[in-house]
Design an enzyme around this catalytic site. Structure first.
Site, mmCIF file in Angstrom:
data_model
loop_
_atom_site.group_PDB
_atom_site.id
_atom_site.type_symbol
_atom_site.label_atom_id
_atom_site.label_comp_id
_atom_site.label_asym_id
_atom_site.label_seq_id
_atom_site.Cartn_x
_atom_site.Cartn_y
_atom_site.Cartn_z
ATOM 1 C CG ASP A 253 -2.283 0.669 0.872
ATOM 2 O OD1 ASP A 253 -2.251 1.847 0.468
ATOM 3 O OD2 ASP A 253 -3.345 0.032 1.006
ATOM 4 C CG HIS B 227 -4.632 2.274 -1.964
ATOM 5 N ND1 HIS B 227 -4.535 2.880 -0.746
ATOM 6 C CD2 HIS B 227 -5.950 2.312 -2.296
ATOM 7 C CE1 HIS B 227 -5.738 3.265 -0.349
ATOM 8 N NE2 HIS B 227 -6.617 2.945 -1.271
ATOM 9 C CD GLU C 257 -10.222 3.965 -0.539
ATOM 10 O OE1 GLU C 257 -11.004 4.517 0.239
ATOM 11 O OE2 GLU C 257 -9.122 3.479 -0.183
HETATM 12 C C1 ACM Z 1 -11.009 -0.552 1.161
HETATM 13 O O1 ACM Z 1 -11.441 -0.533 2.307
HETATM 14 N N1 ACM Z 1 -10.476 0.534 0.650
HETATM 15 C C2 ACM Z 1 -11.089 -1.727 0.349
#
Ligand code: ACM
Length: 736
Positions: free
Chosen positions: A193, A266, A324
Site C-alpha cells: 500500500d 494505493h 480508491e
Molecule cells: C477498502 O477498504 N479501501 C477496500
C-alpha cells in the site's frame, strides 16, 4: 397429587433443568455447530494421554499434541495406526467421503473420537479445544456429547493490513492461530500500500530496500508526513523464506492465504522506490503519487512482481486491489491519454477496466484467479473476476447478478478499524462504532438475490486497516471479539444463529483468550447506561459478564486513575443526584493489562401527573402514521410510511419506582410530562439508556416519535418495569 409429592417433582425437574443448563453451557462452541447433543458424564484423563491417528490425520494429531503441551503442559503421545485401537484416549480418524470441512466429534467416558476429511478432522479438533478446561491446572475433563458439523460457506475470511503498520512473522502466525481456533479459513494478507511494500521481490530489490522503510524516509523528510497514521509507522518486510514459513503455518491450520498486491492506486511506496512507475502529474505540482502510469513498463513490472508472488503462493486466487484509484491522475498522463486513443477508451474508468483486464489475462495464463475490490466493476468487469464488496453490498449484488463470484465484506459491518463503542471512550478509529452485535446480525446472502444468484456468494470476511493500529495488542483489541461473529455468520447454518446464545458462548471464550494471551476487547459493563431520573438519590447496579473483571469509577466525569483500588462486580453505586451526574468507569480484567473506559450520564427531571379526566380515556396509545411523499410529479407520487407519532397517558396505579426503557435497537424519542426520558436515535448497544422515575398514582402524559427502521422490527417499543422488576402490562396501563 399430594403437595409433598408435587414438591419432590418440582425439585427433580429443577435438577434436570440445572443439569441441562450446565451441560449446554459447557458445550459452548463458536461457531455454533450444526448439531450438538449433550450426554451424561465426561471423559476424564487419568494418566498418560495418547492421540491415535492414521496417516492422513497425523499432522493434525501433532498439532493437537503441541497445543496440549503449550497450553496445559499436558504430555500426550501421538501413535500412528492402520486401525486405531478402541481404548485410545483421543482418536482422529480420516474419512475421505465426508463433505469439505465436515466432521463428527463424540465424547464419552471411554474417550474422544473425531472423524472427517483432512480439514474436517482439524475442525473437529478445534471444537474439542473449546470443550477443554478453561484454565491451567484444572482436571482434564471433557463433557460427554456428540457433535455433527459442517460449514455454511467456504470463504470465511479475515484480512490484515501489514502496510500501514508492519507485523512480524511471529505476530502474523499468532493472528493465524486464533483464526484457526474459530474455523476461519482465508487469511487476506494486504502486503502493499502507500505506506509500505512488505514482500521481497528479487527482480526489484528497491521495493523492500526503499519501499519497506517509508517510516524511516518520512522521518528523514524524504517522504511526505505520515499524518494518516496514528504514529510514525512501523517499517519491515517479509523475505521469501518468511512468506514460505507463513504459508506453511497457515496450511497446517487449513487456512488459505490470499495475497494482495495493490494496483493501480494505493501504490505510493512502490512508486517512491521506482518513480518511473508513477503517474506523473503533467503540472508537476503533486507531492503524492499513488497511481501507476499505465505504461508498458508498468505492466512489465507488475507481471514480474506477480510472477514472483505466484511462485510463492500455491492458492487459486490473487487479490489485485483496485480500490480508491485516483483515476483522474490519468487525465494528466501522456501515457494514459495515448492509451485511451489507441484502445478507444472513453474515460478513466475504462482505462481502469483495461488495466485490470490485462492483469486478469496474465493471471489466467498462470492458472490464477483475480480478486478485486468492487471498484473493478466500473468501466466493465473482467470476465473471470471475483468481487470483494466493501463499499456496501451493491457492488457484490451487481456482480452476483452477472454470475461472478463474490465475497461480502461491506462497510460498516465488516470493518474492524471502526471503534466498538461510543467514539469518545474508545481508541481512535474510522467511522461510527461497529459493535459485535451489528457484525453478528449481518447476513451475507441478501434477500434481494434470485435463487440462481445466491450460490455466487462465496462467503464473507472481516477487514482491518492498520493506519490507527500500531501494534499486535491493539490489533487484537480491534479484531476480537468481532471476528468471532464473522466466524459464526460464515460457518453456522442460518437457522442456528442465535445472538443470545452466541453472547453467552462468547463470554466463555475470554478464558481461552487469557490462556492464549489474546488482548480481545473486554465486554461492556451491564447497567452502565444514560439515565433520566426524578429521584434525589439513586442506586445503580453494575454487572460484568466476566468473573475476574474489576471496576474503578468517579462520579464527576474525570477519568479514574488506574492506580485507584479496583472493585469486583456486581457493584452498587449509591449517589445523590443534583441536576446531573457523569459516571466514568475504568474496567479491567485481573491478570491482563487492558482497560476499557465507559461513561454514563444521569440527568434529573421533574415529572407530574396530568389533570386529564380519566373517564374520557380509551385504552392504548394513539399511534399516528407519518407519511412521506416519494416519487416525481411527472411519473406519480406515492405516500409511504415514514414514522409513527405516539400520544397518550401512562397510568400508574401504585406509587413507586418505575424503570422505563426501549428494546428498539435505534431508540424512539419519548417524553413523559414533556420531559425527555428516552432520546431519539441512540443505539441500544452503543449508548443504552433508560429512565428511573418515582411515580405517584395518576395519569402521565406520554408523547413520542420513531421513524421507520428495519433494525427495530419485532422489538418492543416501551418496556416499563416496577421496582420488583415486574413488567407493567402496557395493554392496561396506556391510554389516550
Ligand atoms: C477498502 O477498504 N479501501 C477496500
Amino acid at each position: 397429587m399430594k403437595a409433598c409429592k408435587m414438591k419432590r417433582l418440582v425439585a427433580l425437574l429443577s435438577l434436570v433443568f440445572l443439569y441441562i443448563n450446565t451441560a449446554s453451557a459447557q458445550l459452548a462452541i463458536i461457531p455454533q455447530p450444526l448439531h450438538v447433543t449433550a450426554a451424561k458424564g465426561a471423559f476424564v484423563l487419568k494418566g498418560q494421554g495418547v492421540i491415535g491417528v492414521d496417516q492422513e490425520s497425523e499432522a493434525v494429531g501433532r498439532y493437537l499434541q503441541r497445543y496440549l503441551l503449550d497450553t496445559y503442559a499436558l504430555v500426550f503421545k501421538v501413535n500412528v495406526y492402520q486401525h486405531i485401537p478402541l481404548h485410545t484416549a483421543i482418536k482422529l480418524i480420516s474419512n475421505k467421503s465426508s463433505a469439505e470441512g465436515a466432521y463428527t466429534l463424540s465424547v464419552n467416558s471411554g474417550g474422544i473420537t473425531i472423524g472427517g476429511n483432512g480439514a474436517g478432522v482439524f475442525y473437529g479438533v478445534q471444537s474439542l479445544l473449546q470443550l477443554m478446561p478453561q484454565g491451567r491446572g484444572m482436571l482434564f475433563r471433557v463433557p460427554a456429547c456428540t457433535v455433527e458439523d459442517q460449514p455454511r460457506f467456504n470463504w470465511r475470511g479475515l484480512s490484515l493490513d501489514v502496510s500501514r503498520h508492519f507485523f512480524t512473522v511471529a505476530e502474523v502466525e499468532k493472528y493465524i492461530d486464533v483464526m484457526a481456533h474459530y474455523k476461519l479459513n482465508v487469511f487476506h494478507w494486504h502486503l502493499t500500500d502507500d505506506e509500505g511494500w512488505r514482500i521481497q521481490i528479487d527482480k526489484y530489490p528497491k521495493l523492500t530496500e526503499v519501499g519497506s522503510k517509508i517510516s524511516y524516509w518520512a522521518k528523514q523528510g524524504k517522504f511526505r508526513k505520515l499524518d494518516n497514521l496514528v504514529d510514525d509507522g512501523r517499517d519491515g518486510f517479509y523475505t521469501k523464506a518468511d512468506i514460505r514459513e507463513v504459508i506453511k503455518y497457515a496450511k497446517d491450520r487449513y487456512i488459505t492465504i490470499l495475497p494482495e498486491i495493490e494496483m493501480p492506486g494505493h501504490s505510493e511506496a512502490a512508486i517512491f522506490a521506482y518513480p518511473e512507475l508513477g503517474c506523473q502529474d503533467s503540472t508537476g505540482a503533486k507531492n503524492r503519487v499513488r497511481m501507476y502510469d499505465p505504461s508498458e513498463h508498468t505492466f512489465q513490472f507488475l507481471e514480474d512482481v506477480l510472477s514472483e508472488v505466484i511462485e510463492l503462493f500455491p492458492n487459486d486466487y490473487i487479490h489485485i486491489g483496485g480500490d480508491e484509484a485516483e483515476m483522474d491522475d490519468w487525465l494528466h498522463s501522456p501515457t494514459a491519454v495515448a492509451l485511451m486513443k489507441k484502445e478507444h477508451l472513453k474515460n478513466v474508468r475504462e482505462i481502469q477496466s483495461y488495466f485490470i483486464k490485462r492483469i486478469e489475462k496474465f493471471l489466467l495464463s498462470k492458472n490464477k484467479k483475480l480478486v478485486g475490490w468492487d471498484e473493478i466493476l466500473e468501466g466493465g468487469l473482467a470476465e473471470s473476476a471475483t468481487v470483494m464488496s466493501w463499499r456496501g453490498e451493491e457492488g457484490g449484488l451487481a456482480a452476483a447478478r452477472m454470475h461472478h463470484p463474490v465475497v461480502m465484506t461491506p462497510l460498516p459491518y465488516m470493518y474492524f478499524d471502526a471503534p466498538q463503542a461510543k467514539v469518545a471512550t474508545e481508541p481512535i478509529g474510522w467511522n461510527p462504532p461497529v459493535y459485535w452485535q451489528m457484525v453478528y446480525q449481518y447476513e451475507p446472502v441478501s434477500a434481494s438475490l434470485a435463487a440462481n444468484e445466491t450460490s455466487y456468494i462465496l462467503g464473507a470476511q472481516g477487514n482491518i486497516w492498520t493506519e490507527k493500529v500500531p501494534n499486535l495488542q491493539h490489533l487484537e483489541y480491534m479484531v476480537y471479539p468481532r471476528a468471532l461473529a464473522v466466524a459464526e455468520l460464515t460457518w453456522t447454518a442460518k437457522e442456528n444463529k442465535n445472538i443470545d446464545r452466541f453472547e453467552q458462548s462468547m463470554y466463555g471464550q475470554y478464558n481461552f483468550f487469557k490462556l492464549w494471551n489474546l488482548n480481545a476487547r473486554l465486554p461492556n459493563v451491564q447497567g452502565m447506561e444514560d439515565l433520566v431520573t426524578n429521584k434525589d438519590n439513586i442506586g445503580i447496579v453494575l454487572k460484568h459478564p466476566l468473573k475476574d473483571a474489576r471496576i474503578q469509577y468517579t462520579l464527576d466525569g474525570t477519568r479514574p486513575d488506574t492506580k485507584m483500588a479496583s472493585k469486583p462486580f456486581p457493584l452498587v453505586i449509591q449517589a445523590a443526584v443534583k441536576d446531573s451526574l457523569l459516571i466514568s468507569a475504568d474496567v479491567s480484567l485481573q491478570g491482563t493489562e487492558q482497560h476499557i473506559f465507559q461513561t454514563a450520564l444521569v440527568k434529573q427531571v421533574t415529572v407530574n401527573p396530568s389533570t386529564v379526566e380519566a373517564a374520557g380515556l380509551k385504552p392504548g396509545l394513539n399511534l399516528t402514521e407519518e407519511k412521506a411523499m416519494l416519487g416525481n410529479p411527472a411519473k406519480g407520487i406515492k405516500a409511504v410510511s415514514a414514522g409513527t407519532y405516539l400520544n397518550g397517558y401512562l397510568k400508574i396505579s401504585t406509587e413507586g419506582d418505575y424503570r422505563i426503557s426501549t428494546d428498539f435497537e435505534i431508540s424512539p424519542a419519548v417524553d413523559l410530562d414533556k420531559q425527555v426520558i428516552i432520546s431519539q436515535n441512540k443505539n441500544k448497544y452503543v449508548a443504552p439508556q433508560s429512565a428511573l422515575l418515582h411515580l405517584k398514582i395518576g395519569y402521565y402524559q406520554l408523547r413520542g416519535y420513531y421513524p421507520v427502521n428495519d433494525k427495530n422490527k419485532g422489538q418492543t417499543l416501551l418496556v416499563i418495569k416496577n421496582a420488583e422488576g415486574k413488567l407493567l402490562d402496557t395493554a392496561v396501563s396506556l391510554f389516550h
